[in-house]
Write a protein that holds these residues in place. Structure first.
Motif, mmCIF file in Angstrom:
data_model
loop_
_atom_site.group_PDB
_atom_site.id
_atom_site.type_symbol
_atom_site.label_atom_id
_atom_site.label_comp_id
_atom_site.label_asym_id
_atom_site.label_seq_id
_atom_site.Cartn_x
_atom_site.Cartn_y
_atom_site.Cartn_z
ATOM 1 N N GLU A 136 0.831 -1.216 0.000
ATOM 2 C CA GLU A 136 0.000 0.000 0.000
ATOM 3 C C GLU A 136 0.861 1.260 0.000
ATOM 4 O O GLU A 136 0.562 2.230 -0.707
ATOM 5 C CB GLU A 136 -0.933 -0.009 1.201
ATOM 6 N N VAL A 137 1.928 1.266 0.788
ATOM 7 C CA VAL A 137 2.813 2.433 0.804
ATOM 8 C C VAL A 137 3.469 2.611 -0.571
ATOM 9 O O VAL A 137 3.521 3.725 -1.110
ATOM 10 C CB VAL A 137 3.886 2.307 1.903
ATOM 11 N N ARG A 138 3.949 1.527 -1.129
ATOM 12 C CA ARG A 138 4.568 1.593 -2.458
ATOM 13 C C ARG A 138 3.573 2.104 -3.498
ATOM 14 O O ARG A 138 3.933 2.911 -4.376
ATOM 15 C CB ARG A 138 5.092 0.223 -2.860
ATOM 16 N N SER A 139 2.334 1.683 -3.393
ATOM 17 C CA SER A 139 1.318 2.131 -4.347
ATOM 18 C C SER A 139 1.091 3.636 -4.250
ATOM 19 O O SER A 139 1.022 4.331 -5.268
ATOM 20 C CB SER A 139 0.010 1.379 -4.092
ATOM 21 N N VAL A 140 0.987 4.151 -3.027
ATOM 22 C CA VAL A 140 0.780 5.593 -2.849
ATOM 23 C C VAL A 140 1.983 6.377 -3.368
ATOM 24 O O VAL A 140 1.838 7.365 -4.103
ATOM 25 C CB VAL A 140 0.515 5.921 -1.364
ATOM 26 N N LEU A 141 3.185 5.947 -3.009
ATOM 27 C CA LEU A 141 4.383 6.661 -3.456
ATOM 28 C C LEU A 141 4.514 6.614 -4.973
ATOM 29 O O LEU A 141 4.832 7.619 -5.615
ATOM 30 C CB LEU A 141 5.631 6.067 -2.805
ATOM 31 N N GLY A 142 4.256 5.437 -5.551
ATOM 32 C CA GLY A 142 4.371 5.301 -6.992
ATOM 33 C C GLY A 142 3.356 6.137 -7.746
ATOM 34 O O GLY A 142 3.684 6.781 -8.753
ATOM 35 N N SER A 143 2.115 6.164 -7.256
ATOM 36 C CA SER A 143 1.070 6.914 -7.950
ATOM 37 C C SER A 143 1.286 8.417 -7.871
ATOM 38 O O SER A 143 0.777 9.173 -8.704
ATOM 39 C CB SER A 143 -0.306 6.552 -7.385
ATOM 40 N N HIS A 144 2.057 8.866 -6.866
ATOM 41 C CA HIS A 144 2.347 10.298 -6.725
ATOM 42 C C HIS A 144 3.770 10.650 -7.174
ATOM 43 O O HIS A 144 4.213 11.788 -6.994
ATOM 44 C CB HIS A 144 2.149 10.726 -5.269
ATOM 45 N N ASN A 145 4.472 9.670 -7.759
ATOM 46 C CA ASN A 145 5.841 9.888 -8.229
ATOM 47 C C ASN A 145 6.752 10.445 -7.135
ATOM 48 O O ASN A 145 7.535 11.378 -7.358
ATOM 49 C CB ASN A 145 5.857 10.827 -9.444
ATOM 50 N N VAL A 146 6.644 9.879 -5.947
ATOM 51 C CA VAL A 146 7.469 10.314 -4.820
ATOM 52 C C VAL A 146 8.837 9.652 -4.905
ATOM 53 O O VAL A 146 8.941 8.434 -5.075
ATOM 54 C CB VAL A 146 6.799 9.952 -3.477
ATOM 55 N N SER A 147 9.887 10.441 -4.782
ATOM 56 C CA SER A 147 11.246 9.899 -4.720
ATOM 57 C C SER A 147 11.969 10.330 -3.451
ATOM 58 O O SER A 147 12.860 9.623 -2.968
ATOM 59 C CB SER A 147 12.057 10.333 -5.945
ATOM 60 N N ARG A 148 11.592 11.485 -2.899
ATOM 61 C CA ARG A 148 12.285 12.003 -1.714
ATOM 62 C C ARG A 148 11.574 11.490 -0.455
ATOM 63 O O ARG A 148 10.734 12.162 0.128
ATOM 64 C CB ARG A 148 12.322 13.526 -1.732
ATOM 65 N N ALA A 149 11.934 10.272 -0.069
ATOM 66 C CA ALA A 149 11.319 9.668 1.115
ATOM 67 C C ALA A 149 12.327 8.770 1.808
ATOM 68 O O ALA A 149 13.198 8.178 1.160
ATOM 69 C CB ALA A 149 10.077 8.864 0.733
ATOM 70 N N ILE A 150 12.207 8.690 3.126
ATOM 71 C CA ILE A 150 13.010 7.761 3.926
ATOM 72 C C ILE A 150 12.061 6.745 4.543
ATOM 73 O O ILE A 150 11.094 7.114 5.218
ATOM 74 C CB ILE A 150 13.790 8.492 5.027
ATOM 75 N N MET A 151 12.348 5.481 4.301
ATOM 76 C CA MET A 151 11.580 4.406 4.920
ATOM 77 C C MET A 151 12.192 4.160 6.293
ATOM 78 O O MET A 151 13.193 3.435 6.435
ATOM 79 C CB MET A 151 11.625 3.150 4.045
ATOM 80 N N HIS A 152 11.609 4.799 7.294
ATOM 81 C CA HIS A 152 12.152 4.737 8.652
ATOM 82 C C HIS A 152 12.127 3.309 9.192
ATOM 83 O O HIS A 152 11.122 2.596 9.075
ATOM 84 C CB HIS A 152 11.323 5.664 9.547
ATOM 85 N N GLY A 153 13.269 2.903 9.785
ATOM 86 C CA GLY A 153 13.351 1.590 10.430
ATOM 87 C C GLY A 153 12.876 0.467 9.533
ATOM 88 O O GLY A 153 12.138 -0.413 9.984
ATOM 89 N N PHE A 154 13.302 0.480 8.289
ATOM 90 C CA PHE A 154 12.774 -0.484 7.326
ATOM 91 C C PHE A 154 12.957 -1.903 7.850
ATOM 92 O O PHE A 154 14.065 -2.326 8.189
ATOM 93 C CB PHE A 154 13.458 -0.331 5.969
ATOM 94 N N SER A 155 11.870 -2.656 7.896
ATOM 95 C CA SER A 155 11.874 -3.973 8.540
ATOM 96 C C SER A 155 11.682 -5.119 7.563
ATOM 97 O O SER A 155 11.605 -6.281 7.981
ATOM 98 C CB SER A 155 10.769 -4.039 9.601
ATOM 99 N N CYS A 169 13.870 6.139 -2.892
ATOM 100 C CA CYS A 169 13.747 6.259 -1.438
ATOM 101 C C CYS A 169 15.004 5.731 -0.754
ATOM 102 O O CYS A 169 15.734 4.902 -1.286
ATOM 103 C CB CYS A 169 12.545 5.474 -0.934
ATOM 104 N N LYS A 170 15.239 6.223 0.467
ATOM 105 C CA LYS A 170 16.329 5.737 1.307
ATOM 106 C C LYS A 170 15.769 4.834 2.403
ATOM 107 O O LYS A 170 14.620 4.991 2.826
ATOM 108 C CB LYS A 170 17.086 6.903 1.945
ATOM 109 N N LEU A 171 16.598 3.916 2.864
ATOM 110 C CA LEU A 171 16.218 2.996 3.935
ATOM 111 C C LEU A 171 16.888 3.438 5.229
ATOM 112 O O LEU A 171 18.119 3.558 5.284
ATOM 113 C CB LEU A 171 16.648 1.567 3.603
ATOM 114 N N GLY A 172 16.094 3.677 6.272
ATOM 115 C CA GLY A 172 16.639 4.055 7.561
ATOM 116 C C GLY A 172 17.187 2.838 8.290
ATOM 117 O O GLY A 172 16.447 1.901 8.577
ATOM 118 N N ILE A 173 18.480 2.856 8.587
ATOM 119 C CA ILE A 173 19.137 1.736 9.263
ATOM 120 C C ILE A 173 19.477 2.185 10.688
ATOM 121 O O ILE A 173 20.246 3.131 10.880
ATOM 122 C CB ILE A 173 20.420 1.300 8.525
#
Length: 251
Positions: A136-155, A169-173
């Motif tokens: 669902e998150v990927r769908s929202v970002l893709g449909s809005h052409n979002v590139s400047r995002a950090i996936m906080h605490g990517f699990s 997007c960047k992955l928060g480590i």
């Protein structure tokens, strides 16, 4: 000491003594301080006004959505952003479909999409909380052409991360990497491009390394990444710093 970037922490939730120590380290430390709800926006913005290296982010976290007042809060978000020129990012926002929060799935999606659209209109990046909602998150970002995002605490796994990396997007480590029994997290770091990784503490909520100073906690995470990816730690610090700055407005 190297200059290092914490791409996700909650400074308004840190006790005053620890905050004092952090502010003394700001010549070598930049931090994105994220909010969770309208209740901590003012304090988060005030920290940004007081300390140039504390970069404020405001938003509505999916755990703190109040259905009876959400439209008013979304309106307040829009007006608050219009009244400040010191905002660095929108966050922490996102979707959480764990069993405790799945009942609010539809309103979560509405609130998330609204905040993504506000961020895009304002030219701001996004700090994203995502649990059991990768599609669902990927769908929202893709449909809005979002590139400047950090996936906080990517699990998720690297396979789950690839679509987000593909979007830019960047992955928060974070401190989970200090748990050497977390082999899944180690694999994610090993397989992901270093250019896609940023450091974070999620302070005061990160479970590991709480006995360390804020700066040292970030350095230990950077050293662990360096070991896993067979890189020099200075290279990890510099590249994650540059990656965070590419997403977070640092004016």
């Amino acid at each position: 000491m190297s200059n290092i970037f914490d791409s996700h922490c909650h400074l308004v939730d840190i006790d005053s003594n620890e905050l004092s120590v952090i502010t003394e380290q700001l010549s070598n430390l930049s931090l994105l301080s994220v909010s969770k709800s309208i209740d901590d926006w003012d304090k988060t913005l005030e920290l940004g006004r007081l300390f140039p290296n504390i970069l404020p982010a405001i938003g509505i976290h999916p755990w703190f959505i109040n259905e009876s007042s959400v439209e008013n809060h979304l309106g307040s978000l829009k007006s608050t952003i219009a009244l400040t020129n010191s905002l660095s990012m929108i966050g922490e926002i996102g979707l959480d479909f764990d069993s405790k929060y799945i009942h609010s799935k539809e309103i979560q999606i509405h609130v998330f999409e609204y905040q993504v659209e506000v961020a895009l209109r304002c030219g701001l990046g996004i700090s994203i909380h995502c649990r059991k909602a990768f599609d669902e998150v990927r769908s929202v970002l893709g449909s809005h052409n979002v590139s400047r995002a950090i996936m906080h605490g990517f699990s998720g796994s690297y396979e789950q991360a690839k679509p987000f990396i593909g979007l830019g997007c960047k992955l928060g480590i974070g401190t989970q990497l200090l748990n050497k029994q977390s082999t899944k997290y180690e694999r994610l770091v090993r397989q992901s491009p270093i250019e896609s990784l940023v450091l974070e503490t999620d302070a005061p909520y990160g479970k590991h390394g709480q006995n360390l100073s804020h700066y040292d906690r970030l350095m230990v995470i950077a050293k662990r990444i360096a070991t896993i990816k067979q890189l020099d730690v200075a290279e990890v610090v510099d590249m994650t710093y540059a990656s965070a700055k590419s997403i977070i407005r640092c004016e």
